[in-house]
Enzyme design. Structure first.
Site, PDB file in Angstrom:
ATOM      1  N   LYS A  58       0.832  -1.212   0.000  1.00 59.71           N
ATOM      2  CA  LYS A  58       0.000   0.000   0.000  1.00 59.71           C
ATOM      3  C   LYS A  58       0.867   1.263   0.000  1.00 59.71           C
ATOM      4  N   GLY A 122       9.683 -21.782  16.406  1.00 57.45           N
ATOM      5  CA  GLY A 122       8.798 -22.526  17.304  1.00 57.45           C
ATOM      6  C   GLY A 122       8.370 -23.823  16.657  1.00 57.45           C
ATOM      7  N   ALA A 189      -3.314 -12.695 -12.896  1.00 54.92           N
ATOM      8  CA  ALA A 189      -4.030 -11.411 -12.761  1.00 54.92           C
ATOM      9  C   ALA A 189      -4.938 -11.474 -11.545  1.00 54.92           C
ATOM     10  N   VAL A 191      -5.020 -10.638  -7.116  1.00 58.38           N
ATOM     11  CA  VAL A 191      -4.877  -9.411  -6.335  1.00 58.38           C
ATOM     12  C   VAL A 191      -3.446  -8.870  -6.394  1.00 58.38           C
ATOM     13  N   ALA A 276       2.829 -14.419  -9.542  1.00 53.19           N
ATOM     14  CA  ALA A 276       1.826 -14.157  -8.490  1.00 53.19           C
ATOM     15  C   ALA A 276       0.611 -15.029  -8.762  1.00 53.19           C
ATOM     16  N   VAL A 277       0.792 -16.337  -8.524  1.00 58.69           N
ATOM     17  CA  VAL A 277      -0.264 -17.306  -8.858  1.00 58.69           C
ATOM     18  C   VAL A 277      -0.896 -17.897  -7.602  1.00 58.69           C
ATOM     19  N   GLY A 278      -0.825 -17.164  -6.502  1.00 58.47           N
ATOM     20  CA  GLY A 278      -1.441 -17.618  -5.259  1.00 58.47           C
ATOM     21  C   GLY A 278      -0.394 -17.953  -4.208  1.00 58.47           C
ATOM     22  N   HIS A 451     -23.015  15.021   3.084  1.00 56.06           N
ATOM     23  CA  HIS A 451     -22.889  15.567   1.731  1.00 56.06           C
ATOM     24  C   HIS A 451     -21.837  16.658   1.701  1.00 56.06           C
TER      25      HIS A 451
HETATM   26  P1  FAD Z   1       1.828 -14.203   8.154  1.00 55.99           P
HETATM   27  O1  FAD Z   1       1.579 -12.764   8.052  1.00 55.99           O
HETATM   28  O2  FAD Z   1       2.460 -14.899   7.006  1.00 55.99           O
HETATM   29  O3  FAD Z   1       2.716 -14.404   9.467  1.00 55.99           O
HETATM   30  C1  FAD Z   1       3.206 -15.638   9.858  1.00 55.99           C
HETATM   31  C2  FAD Z   1       4.441 -15.428  10.698  1.00 55.99           C
HETATM   32  O4  FAD Z   1       4.798 -16.662  11.302  1.00 55.99           O
HETATM   33  C3  FAD Z   1       5.670 -15.000   9.897  1.00 55.99           C
HETATM   34  O5  FAD Z   1       6.288 -13.901  10.529  1.00 55.99           O
HETATM   35  C4  FAD Z   1       6.590 -16.202   9.927  1.00 55.99           C
HETATM   36  O6  FAD Z   1       7.970 -15.858   9.917  1.00 55.99           O
HETATM   37  C5  FAD Z   1       6.195 -16.809  11.265  1.00 55.99           C
HETATM   38  N1  FAD Z   1       6.492 -18.241  11.379  1.00 55.99           N
HETATM   39  C6  FAD Z   1       6.064 -19.244  10.563  1.00 55.99           C
HETATM   40  N2  FAD Z   1       6.482 -20.445  11.056  1.00 55.99           N
HETATM   41  C7  FAD Z   1       7.173 -20.177  12.190  1.00 55.99           C
HETATM   42  C8  FAD Z   1       7.819 -21.003  13.142  1.00 55.99           C
HETATM   43  N3  FAD Z   1       7.803 -22.323  13.057  1.00 55.99           N
HETATM   44  N4  FAD Z   1       8.447 -20.401  14.167  1.00 55.99           N
HETATM   45  C9  FAD Z   1       8.448 -19.044  14.305  1.00 55.99           C
HETATM   46  N5  FAD Z   1       7.831 -18.231  13.451  1.00 55.99           N
HETATM   47  C10 FAD Z   1       7.188 -18.787  12.405  1.00 55.99           C
HETATM   48  N6  FAD Z   1      -4.153  -9.110   3.015  1.00 55.99           N
HETATM   49  C11 FAD Z   1      -5.083  -8.171   3.280  1.00 55.99           C
HETATM   50  O7  FAD Z   1      -6.015  -8.424   4.035  1.00 55.99           O
HETATM   51  N7  FAD Z   1      -4.990  -6.913   2.725  1.00 55.99           N
HETATM   52  C12 FAD Z   1      -3.982  -6.577   1.881  1.00 55.99           C
HETATM   53  O8  FAD Z   1      -3.931  -5.449   1.405  1.00 55.99           O
HETATM   54  C13 FAD Z   1      -3.003  -7.559   1.580  1.00 55.99           C
HETATM   55  N8  FAD Z   1      -1.974  -7.268   0.762  1.00 55.99           N
HETATM   56  C14 FAD Z   1      -1.027  -8.229   0.514  1.00 55.99           C
HETATM   57  C15 FAD Z   1       0.013  -7.911  -0.360  1.00 55.99           C
HETATM   58  C16 FAD Z   1       0.987  -8.851  -0.642  1.00 55.99           C
HETATM   59  C17 FAD Z   1       2.108  -8.508  -1.584  1.00 55.99           C
HETATM   60  C18 FAD Z   1       0.932 -10.132  -0.018  1.00 55.99           C
HETATM   61  C19 FAD Z   1       2.000 -11.151  -0.268  1.00 55.99           C
HETATM   62  C20 FAD Z   1      -0.093 -10.454   0.848  1.00 55.99           C
HETATM   63  C21 FAD Z   1      -1.092  -9.507   1.109  1.00 55.99           C
HETATM   64  N9  FAD Z   1      -2.173  -9.786   1.944  1.00 55.99           N
HETATM   65  C22 FAD Z   1      -3.128  -8.842   2.189  1.00 55.99           C
HETATM   66  C23 FAD Z   1      -2.316 -11.100   2.606  1.00 55.99           C
HETATM   67  C24 FAD Z   1      -1.820 -11.000   4.063  1.00 55.99           C
HETATM   68  O9  FAD Z   1      -0.489 -10.566   4.068  1.00 55.99           O
HETATM   69  C25 FAD Z   1      -1.952 -12.355   4.749  1.00 55.99           C
HETATM   70  O10 FAD Z   1      -3.288 -12.809   4.637  1.00 55.99           O
HETATM   71  C26 FAD Z   1      -1.594 -12.232   6.223  1.00 55.99           C
HETATM   72  O11 FAD Z   1      -0.282 -11.750   6.402  1.00 55.99           O
HETATM   73  C27 FAD Z   1      -1.730 -13.581   6.922  1.00 55.99           C
HETATM   74  O12 FAD Z   1      -1.438 -13.423   8.271  1.00 55.99           O
HETATM   75  P2  FAD Z   1      -0.868 -14.616   9.159  1.00 55.99           P
HETATM   76  O13 FAD Z   1      -0.629 -14.042  10.502  1.00 55.99           O
HETATM   77  O14 FAD Z   1      -1.744 -15.800   9.022  1.00 55.99           O
HETATM   78  O15 FAD Z   1       0.501 -15.031   8.481  1.00 55.99           O
HETATM   79  P1  NAD Z   2      -4.770 -14.862  -6.309  1.00 53.29           P
HETATM   80  O1  NAD Z   2      -5.358 -16.174  -5.988  1.00 53.29           O
HETATM   81  O2  NAD Z   2      -5.482 -13.616  -5.958  1.00 53.29           O
HETATM   82  O3  NAD Z   2      -4.482 -14.771  -7.881  1.00 53.29           O
HETATM   83  C1  NAD Z   2      -3.698 -15.696  -8.577  1.00 53.29           C
HETATM   84  C2  NAD Z   2      -4.077 -15.622 -10.043  1.00 53.29           C
HETATM   85  O4  NAD Z   2      -3.132 -16.378 -10.770  1.00 53.29           O
HETATM   86  C3  NAD Z   2      -5.461 -16.213 -10.337  1.00 53.29           C
HETATM   87  O5  NAD Z   2      -6.198 -15.326 -11.135  1.00 53.29           O
HETATM   88  C4  NAD Z   2      -5.131 -17.512 -11.064  1.00 53.29           C
HETATM   89  O6  NAD Z   2      -6.121 -17.879 -12.003  1.00 53.29           O
HETATM   90  C5  NAD Z   2      -3.822 -17.152 -11.736  1.00 53.29           C
HETATM   91  N1  NAD Z   2      -2.974 -18.293 -12.045  1.00 53.29           N
HETATM   92  C6  NAD Z   2      -2.734 -19.387 -11.300  1.00 53.29           C
HETATM   93  N2  NAD Z   2      -1.847 -20.199 -11.915  1.00 53.29           N
HETATM   94  C7  NAD Z   2      -1.521 -19.599 -13.087  1.00 53.29           C
HETATM   95  C8  NAD Z   2      -0.650 -19.932 -14.162  1.00 53.29           C
HETATM   96  N3  NAD Z   2       0.077 -21.048 -14.136  1.00 53.29           N
HETATM   97  N4  NAD Z   2      -0.557 -19.074 -15.196  1.00 53.29           N
HETATM   98  C9  NAD Z   2      -1.280 -17.915 -15.219  1.00 53.29           C
HETATM   99  N5  NAD Z   2      -2.122 -17.565 -14.224  1.00 53.29           N
HETATM  100  C10 NAD Z   2      -2.240 -18.386 -13.179  1.00 53.29           C
HETATM  101  O7  NAD Z   2      -3.309 -14.924  -5.661  1.00 53.29           O
HETATM  102  P2  NAD Z   2      -2.213 -13.791  -5.471  1.00 53.29           P
HETATM  103  O8  NAD Z   2      -2.529 -12.602  -6.291  1.00 53.29           O
HETATM  104  O9  NAD Z   2      -0.906 -14.462  -5.620  1.00 53.29           O
HETATM  105  O10 NAD Z   2      -2.428 -13.401  -3.958  1.00 53.29           O
HETATM  106  C11 NAD Z   2      -2.214 -14.397  -2.932  1.00 53.29           C
HETATM  107  C12 NAD Z   2      -3.074 -14.126  -1.736  1.00 53.29           C
HETATM  108  O11 NAD Z   2      -2.701 -12.923  -1.097  1.00 53.29           O
HETATM  109  C13 NAD Z   2      -4.522 -14.021  -2.115  1.00 53.29           C
HETATM  110  O12 NAD Z   2      -5.236 -15.020  -1.432  1.00 53.29           O
HETATM  111  C14 NAD Z   2      -4.965 -12.688  -1.654  1.00 53.29           C
HETATM  112  O13 NAD Z   2      -6.159 -12.750  -0.938  1.00 53.29           O
HETATM  113  C15 NAD Z   2      -3.845 -12.182  -0.759  1.00 53.29           C
HETATM  114  N6  NAD Z   2      -3.657 -10.761  -1.081  1.00 53.29           N
HETATM  115  C16 NAD Z   2      -4.636  -9.886  -0.734  1.00 53.29           C
HETATM  116  C17 NAD Z   2      -4.510  -8.560  -1.078  1.00 53.29           C
HETATM  117  C18 NAD Z   2      -5.603  -7.617  -0.702  1.00 53.29           C
HETATM  118  O14 NAD Z   2      -6.425  -7.980   0.116  1.00 53.29           O
HETATM  119  N7  NAD Z   2      -5.644  -6.409  -1.250  1.00 53.29           N
HETATM  120  C19 NAD Z   2      -3.406  -8.105  -1.780  1.00 53.29           C
HETATM  121  C20 NAD Z   2      -2.439  -9.036  -2.141  1.00 53.29           C
HETATM  122  C21 NAD Z   2      -2.575 -10.359  -1.778  1.00 53.29           C
END
Ligand code: FAD
Ligand code: NAD
Length: 475
Positions: A58, A122, A189, A191, A276-278, A451
């Site tokens: 962000k 952990g 394509a 998020v 960025a495929v999940g 408004h």
């Molecule tokens: P994480 O945030 O992944 O945290 C897990 C933590 O556990 C990590 O610090 C890891 O190091 C630690 N850990 C794991 N195993 C161990 C272990 N055995 N011992 C000690 N530590 C450990 N979500 C939104 O809602 N809004 C957004 O705008 C958004 N934007 C995103 C943008 C990007 C580029 C990405 C990649 C993700 C985004 N997400 C967004 C998704 C969001 O980041 C995740 O859903 C969220 O961080 C999940 O939280 P979590 O606490 O489950 O895991």
């Molecule tokens: P995503 O699931 O949103 O999108 C992955 C896309 O990749 C899908 O459209 C899928 O059809 C496509 N795809 C999968 N395999 C492919 C292939 N081999 N070739 C071409 N396309 C393919 O996953 P993401 O964008 O990687 O994000 C991961 C997670 O992080 C999501 O679950 C999302 O909720 C979270 N996230 C959330 C935010 C937000 O809330 N604003 C921002 C970033 C990430």
């Protein structure tokens, strides 16, 4: 002798650190273990969200949008700037500073709430014992009455496009680029693809996004997805649907990507490629063989509706369990399990989790899409209102998009709200609250909205459901 805790949380992302704080607020003795190490070598709490996900993305979206506006919109406002130039280093410094402040803030919150924040690895052993290995020390055993697993997720790697941190990048690498790539490819394509593709396109990259599915934003309402697609194309994002990537090869810093689509085999060259495929659940070295915790076929820790694993007293929350991988979903699960441990009743309403994509225009929704309502067989009505008819949106020079409200024909129950437009991520909160309170569309119609505000578009869309929009011709 082992240390005793009421609650040990493994993982200090938005799921784990919130669970730890809430548990401490209940008066429990709590430890929260995390091993996240940033690329500067420093350890930090906050997980993916604060270090490499929600927050830094962000920050970069905001900076890049301002740059784009300065170049393309200021003139319209009568602001003359001369040539606007870019300092990517300064932009990245700001991003890193925000991350540092917020992750440091969690340390402060732990202290204030008397949570022991432990830096290291952990591992859950049998009998609710946790082996904690500090980053610079020997393993010790923590004895826990309750354990919360919150280990998060990691990016999915494609076998034919493996991350090398140089040319083929995951989302973390892509957030920290020090220069604007001339040609940027994105696989997926979703998020991340759309948010990061937008960042670098605004800063000057030629961006091509390759998406395997034929449908754009398959999880979103079709009207909203179509509006967003039209606008992204106008911005120059080249989104190619139905593109199945089969191979990549890197030579002299250029990555060639081969894919198949309706018109046959294609190859495109990029300077950087983001995959960025999940994401997949991350549970590496988290569980001893005899921990008793089960994972499903996709690697998610198996839990019930309230995040209890099959081992009594052990919970799992956030990205490592089923449900959308969203920070706010994980945090609410953290609150729920801490409350359950305290003997209170608690639940998460999984039907009402808002989704937001922070592109420009933003895309946000909550509840059911029109296709889902149709498939359910329930009779329904819809109303929409375009931001082009909103005074506030006009004043902001951001008139793309609309609000769409879906409600039940029989009793006017609000079923879903879908927004594409300015500040959609903020506007959606009203709809979330309305759904949580089981509001009717008439409840929104009869609620006073300030408004001029963008929220008036939500009000008008609710009125449009009954063909009573006041500032737009009802159809
Ligand atoms: P994480 O945030 O992944 O945290 C897990 C933590 O556990 C990590 O610090 C890891 O190091 C630690 N850990 C794991 N195993 C161990 C272990 N055995 N011992 C000690 N530590 C450990 N979500 C939104 O809602 N809004 C957004 O705008 C958004 N934007 C995103 C943008 C990007 C580029 C990405 C990649 C993700 C985004 N997400 C967004 C998704 C969001 O980041 C995740 O859903 C969220 O961080 C999940 O939280 P979590 O606490 O489950 O895991
Ligand atoms: P995503 O699931 O949103 O999108 C992955 C896309 O990749 C899908 O459209 C899928 O059809 C496509 N795809 C999968 N395999 C492919 C292939 N081999 N070739 C071409 N396309 C393919 O996953 P993401 O964008 O990687 O994000 C991961 C997670 O992080 C999501 O679950 C999302 O909720 C979270 N996230 C959330 C935010 C937000 O809330 N604003 C921002 C970033 C990430």
């Amino acid at each position: 002798m082992s240390k005793k805790y009421d609650v040990v949380v493994i993982g200090a992302g938005p799921a784990g650190y919130i669970a730890a704080i809430r548990a401490a607020q209940h008066g429990f003795k709590v430890a929260c273990i995390d091993e996240w190490q940033n690329r500067d070598g420093k350890y930090a709490f906050g997980g993916t969200c604060l270090n490499a996900g929600c927050i830094p993305s962000k920050a970069m979206l905001e900076s890049s949008e301002l740059y784009h506006r300065a170049n393309h919109e200021f003139k319209k406002h009568g602001i003359v700037t001369g040539e606007v130039s870019l300092d990517v280093g300064a932009m990245q410094k700001r991003r890193a500073g925000i991350v540092r402040q917020l992750t440091g803030g969690i340390g402060g919150l732990f202290k204030a709430n008397k949570v022991d924040g432990l830096v290291g690895h952990g591992k859950l052993l049998a009998g609710k014992k946790v082996e904690f290995t500090p980053v610079d020390g020997d393993p010790e055993i923590l004895d826990a009455t309750h354990v919360v697993l919150a280990s998060g997720s990691a990016p999915i790697e494609l076998p034919f496009a493996q991350f090398d941190q140089e040319t083929i990048l995951d989302s973390w690498d892509a957030l920290e680029l020090e220069a604007v790539p001339k040609r940027l490819g994105v696989i997926g394509a979703g998020v991340i693809g759309l948010e990061l593709g937008s960042v670098w396109a605004r800063l000057g990259s030629e961006v091509i996004i390759l998406e395997a599915l034929e449908d754009f934003l398959a999880m979103a309402d079709r009207d909203v997805a179509a509006t967003a697609m039209k606008d992204f194309k106008k911005q120059g994002l080249d989104i190619r649907l139905g593109a199945k990537v089969s191979e990549t090869s890197v030579k002299d810093g250029v990555v060639s990507v081969s894919y198949e689509d309706k018109s046959g085999s294609q190859t495109v060259d990029f300077d950087k490629l983001i995959v960025a495929v999940g994401r997949r659940p991350y549970t590496e070295k988290l569980l001893a063989d005899d921990s008793g915790i089960r994972k499903d076929e996709r690697g998610f820790i198996v839990v019930d509706d309230v995040c209890r694993t099959e081992v009594k007293g052990v919970y799992a929350i956030g990205d490592c369990v089923r449900g959308p991988m969203l920070a706010h979903k994980g945090s609410e699960e953290g609150v729920m399990v801490a409350d359950l441990i305290a003997g209170e009743s608690a639940e998460v309403n999984y039907e009402i989790v808002p989704s937001v994509i922070y592109t420009a225009p933003e895309v946000a929704w909550v509840g059911m899409t029109e296709a889902e309502v149709k498939a359910s067989g329930r009779a329904y009505k819809t109303g929409s209102f375009p931001f082009a008819a909103s005074g506030r949106a006009k004043a902001m020079e951001q008139t793309t998009g609309m609000v769409k409200v879906i409600s039940a024909e029989d009793d006017d129950e609000l079923l879903g709200v879908h927004i594409v437009g300015p500040m959609a991520g903020e506007l959606i909160s009203e709809a979330v609250l309305a759904l949580e309170f089981a509001a009717s569309t008439e409840d929104i119609q009869r609620t006073i909205h300030a408004h001029p505000s963008l929220a008036e578009a939500v009000h008008e869309a609710a009125l449009a459901v009954d063909k009573r929009a006041l500032n737009y011709i009802n159809r």
